[in-house]
Structure formats: C-alpha cells, structure tokens
Design an enzyme around this catalytic site. Structure first.
Site, PDB file in Angstrom:
ATOM      1  N   HIS A 126      -2.660   7.703   6.553  1.00  0.00           N
ATOM      2  CA  HIS A 126      -2.870   6.387   5.940  1.00  0.00           C
ATOM      3  C   HIS A 126      -4.272   5.910   6.310  1.00  0.00           C
ATOM      4  CE1 HIS A 126      -1.820   2.686   4.013  1.00  0.00           C
ATOM      5  NE2 HIS A 126      -1.991   1.986   5.112  1.00  0.00           N
ATOM      6  N   GLU A 141      -1.045   4.733  14.004  1.00  0.00           N
ATOM      7  CA  GLU A 141      -0.692   5.965  13.293  1.00  0.00           C
ATOM      8  C   GLU A 141      -0.822   7.177  14.214  1.00  0.00           C
ATOM      9  OE1 GLU A 141      -1.335   8.172   8.991  1.00  0.00           O
ATOM     10  OE2 GLU A 141      -2.681   6.542   9.552  1.00  0.00           O
ATOM     11  N   CYS A 146       0.803  -1.229   0.000  1.00  0.00           N
ATOM     12  CA  CYS A 146       0.000   0.000   0.000  1.00  0.00           C
ATOM     13  C   CYS A 146       0.833   1.274   0.000  1.00  0.00           C
ATOM     14  CB  CYS A 146      -0.961  -0.013   1.187  1.00  0.00           C
ATOM     15  SG  CYS A 146      -2.028  -1.472   1.182  1.00  0.00           S
ATOM     16  N   PHE A 149       1.723  -3.154   4.486  1.00  0.00           N
ATOM     17  CA  PHE A 149       2.060  -4.494   4.951  1.00  0.00           C
ATOM     18  C   PHE A 149       3.523  -4.770   4.594  1.00  0.00           C
ATOM     19  CE2 PHE A 149      -2.391  -6.690   4.827  1.00  0.00           C
ATOM     20  CZ  PHE A 149      -2.732  -6.018   5.980  1.00  0.00           C
ATOM     21  N   LYS A 154      -9.503   7.911   2.725  1.00  0.00           N
ATOM     22  CA  LYS A 154      -9.969   6.539   2.454  1.00  0.00           C
ATOM     23  C   LYS A 154     -11.422   6.355   2.882  1.00  0.00           C
ATOM     24  CE  LYS A 154      -5.586   3.955   2.643  1.00  0.00           C
ATOM     25  NZ  LYS A 154      -4.605   5.032   2.916  1.00  0.00           N
ATOM     26  N   HIS A 162      -9.864   2.175   0.132  1.00  0.00           N
ATOM     27  CA  HIS A 162      -8.435   1.854   0.154  1.00  0.00           C
ATOM     28  C   HIS A 162      -8.069   1.236  -1.187  1.00  0.00           C
ATOM     29  CE1 HIS A 162      -4.496   0.783   1.171  1.00  0.00           C
ATOM     30  NE2 HIS A 162      -4.664   0.305   2.387  1.00  0.00           N
TER      31      HIS A 162
END
Length: 409
Positions: free
Chosen positions: A303, A314, A171, A397, A333, A338
C-alpha cells in the site's frame, strides 16, 4: 481444472486483458515501460489555483483529450473519472480478444471501485452556486457525480447487461472490486468480468480537503524512506478482464496471470490510523483463500503511501505474516502517485505486468533506510527476476483492508 478452496470446488480465474491510464501514460504499454524504468509521473500540479495549496506536485494524466475517445455529446455526460474508466475497459477488452456476443453481454459482470466519484462535476456545481451566485447547475450533475458512473458508462459503451455495480471503500475500493469479481467468476456466477477502478480528484475543493489532513508531501513521495514526508495524489484508471482459465485457453486467449486468492478485514480500530493486526488479517485471509503459505510469496506490492504512520504500520503487518523472511516489497505509488479508489486496480495491474514480464518495480525517491521499515524495498531501480506468486495490498481510511494474491502463468 478446479482449485479446491475451503472445501468447495471452484474454477481457476485468469486475467486476460489489462487497460491502464494514469500519470505514467495513456495506455498499458506506456505504463509498463515507466514502471520498469522507474520513471516518475509526478510533476507540478496544473490546476489554475495550485498556488493556493500547501503542496505543489501531483500525478496527473497528461495529454488526455476526451474528444479522442468520445463524441462531444457523450463526453459532456461523463465526468473525467468515468471517461478514464471507459478508456481503460476498452483497452482491457481489446487485449482479451473476447468476442462480445449477445450471450457474453447478457451475462458479463462489471465491478468497479471509486472513492470520491465525479469531483470535477461536483466542484463545478458548487462554483456556480456559491462563487458565481447562479441559480442553476449542469442538468446532468447528479449522474456525472455518482460513484457508479464509471460502471454505468462501461455498461453503456460495451452493451453489457449483466450485473454491474460499484464499491466505495476509500483507497481499497478497486481491490475490493477486483476481489468480488474474482469470486463471482470463480464460483460460476459469471463467465466474464470487467473489474477495476477509476478516480479523478483534481478539483480545488477536494484538494483543499486533502491539504487539511496534512498528509500530502510538499515534494515527492518516498515510501519507506526515513525522510518520507507524505503521499502524492494521483488520478487514473485500470481495468482487468477476468474469466475461467479453462475457457480462456479453449478460445485461444493468452492469460496474463491468475488471481488465486482474495482477503478482506476491518480494523475496528481508528477512522484514519491503520492497524498492523488488521492489515495482517487481510493478508492471511488472501493466502488462506489461495491455499498458499507465506513462504510461497516472492513479491509484495505494498500500500506504501509514503506517510510516517502507514509505512511503519504496514512493515509491522508484513512481519506479523512473514516473520523475518519478508519477500521483496515495493510501493509503486512512488512512481504513479496515490490514486485513491483506483489505487488497488492500478497496483494490481502493475503487479501482473511485473510477473508477466519478469521484473519487480522499484520504490523510487528512496534516500535512507528507516529502522521501522526494515524491508527489501527494491530501492530506485527495478529488479529483473521471475516470481511465481505475489500479493497486492490496499489498506483504506476507515480501517478497511483488501489483499489480492496473484500467480505468474
């Protein structure tokens, strides 16, 4: 004009064009209008086998017809994600107003990001072999599935013969892509770059894989809200054109924003669980690269996936960098879903459009503050204000983090 960073004389880098296609619209203006209005692109999934999934909603590109953009033969050679990449690149280049002379084409760079590549083509091949027991698949399955198909398609479409490559870091893919292109322009390796990302993950096989992870929300995406229940998958593309600020001004272009810094880090912590320290390291690296202090940042495009662990982690990362004076934060998002490898590019485009037009996009679907996410998340309604500096975060990830620092011009 030069910017001095880490002792090296470098060129300032302007963004002169933006192209976007996603669930919020099929062009830049539709995208910007939906962001400002907080109008969600999330709707029931249109996949024929959607009833077999544990989640019902997605942020799909709607009303897109390949034949409106490509001759039938060309459309057949491109997976949906690569089609999106070309459409976004064309729009960005058109806005930039640059003339693609033979010299520009020879030296321009293309840097794209994609996490999963041509999933539609790959899934169709598996259906032919495993479900229908047929001995052959589409002869162009490999070129359609390769993650660099978007970059290659842009090169072919625009006749660009300079360096072209794709980054795949889950991502963070397109944030890494924009960051690398930024450094190439800043250092003088190229005088013009097209950078961004594209993704089209809505095939049954990969959706079942996401279902197995138990991170997709059964309803909507509510980043930072106490009742958040996961992410919503999306698709689309965003591309930016980058060039030296002086050169853009000299040819009469109107710069939309300046990219002033880029930072990266690796958590070395866990394959799927994020690290606040690793994320904070990338943010600090971007600020250091831009020669900025934390106090100068007025907005963070987070994010912000809407999962329990990501949002609280975060938040901790932001506090590690900004202390108790964390700037306004939102997760777009919640609006466009996403989009995996395209997320960083779409969110960078959102940040630039917000800086340019004097508003901060909201975090929609927000119901209840979470003590573990004690941030000003611009809940539900956009905020009209002018901000000079912003950052856009991508945390992937594998623990791979990328952050861009942007300036309003």
């Amino acid at each position: 004009m030069t910017r001095r960073v880490t002792g090296i004389n470098t060129r300032r880098v302007a963004v002169t064009g933006i192209g976007v296609i996603c669930s919020l619209g099929n062009n830049r203006e539709e995208f910007a209008a939906a962001l400002r209005a907080g109008r969600s692109g999330i709707a029931p999934l249109s996949l024929s086998r959607a009833s077999e999934l544990r989640f019902a909603n997605a942020a799909e590109v709607r009303g897109f017809r390949p034949e409106d953009h490509f001759p039938p033969k060309d459309a057949d050679l491109l997976d949906r994600f690569a089609q999106f990449a070309v459409v976004a690149a064309r729009e960005a280049v058109a806005q930039s107003g640059i003339e693609l002379t033979s010299d520009v084409r020879e030296n321009a760079a293309i840097v794209t990001g994609s996490c999963v590549g041509g999933q539609s083509a790959e899934d169709a091949g598996f259906v032919e072999i495993y479900e229908r027991a047929r001995p052959r698949v589409h002869p162009m399955t490999i070129p359609k599935t390769m993650a660099n198909a978007g970059a290659s398609a842009i090169s072919l479409d625009l006749g660009i013969t300079g360096p072209a490559f794709t980054i795949s870091t889950a991502c963070s893919s397109s944030t890494h892509a924009i960051g690398q292109a930024f450094w190439m322009v800043r250092s003088g390796q190229t005088d013009f770059a097209i950078a961004g990302g594209s993704e089209a993950p809505f095939s049954f096989g990969i959706l079942k894989a996401w279902e197995a992870m138990r991170v997709v929300s059964p309803t909507v995406c509510r980043p930072f809200s106490k009742d958040r229940s996961g992410m919503i998958l999306g698709e689309g593309a965003a591309m930016l054109t980058l060039e030296p600020l002086e050169a853009a001004l000299a040819r009469g272009a109107r710069p939309l924003a300046e990219i002033v810094g880029f930072g990266m880090s690796s958590d070395a912590h866990h394959i799927t669980q994020p690290s606040a320290e690793g994320a904070a390291k990338a943010i600090r690296a971007a600020l250091r690269d831009a020669d900025l202090t934390p106090e100068q940042i007025g907005y963070v495009n987070a994010h912000g996936t809407g999962t329990l662990v990501n949002d609280s982690t975060e938040t901790r990362a932001l506090h590690l960098v900004f202390g108790d004076r964390t700037p306004a934060v939102s997760s777009t998002k919640s609006i466009h879903g996403h989009t995996l490898g395209a997320a960083g590019a779409i969110e960078t485009a959102a940040t630039i459009l917000a800086l340019e037009r004097g508003f901060l996009p909201p975090t929609i679907n927000f119901n209840e503050p979470d003590p573990e996410c004690d941030l000003d998340v611009i809940p539900n309604v956009a905020r009209e204000c002018t901000v000079e500096y912003a950052i856009s975060n991508s945390f992937a990830f594998g623990g791979l983090n990328a952050v861009l620092a942007l300036r309003h011009l």
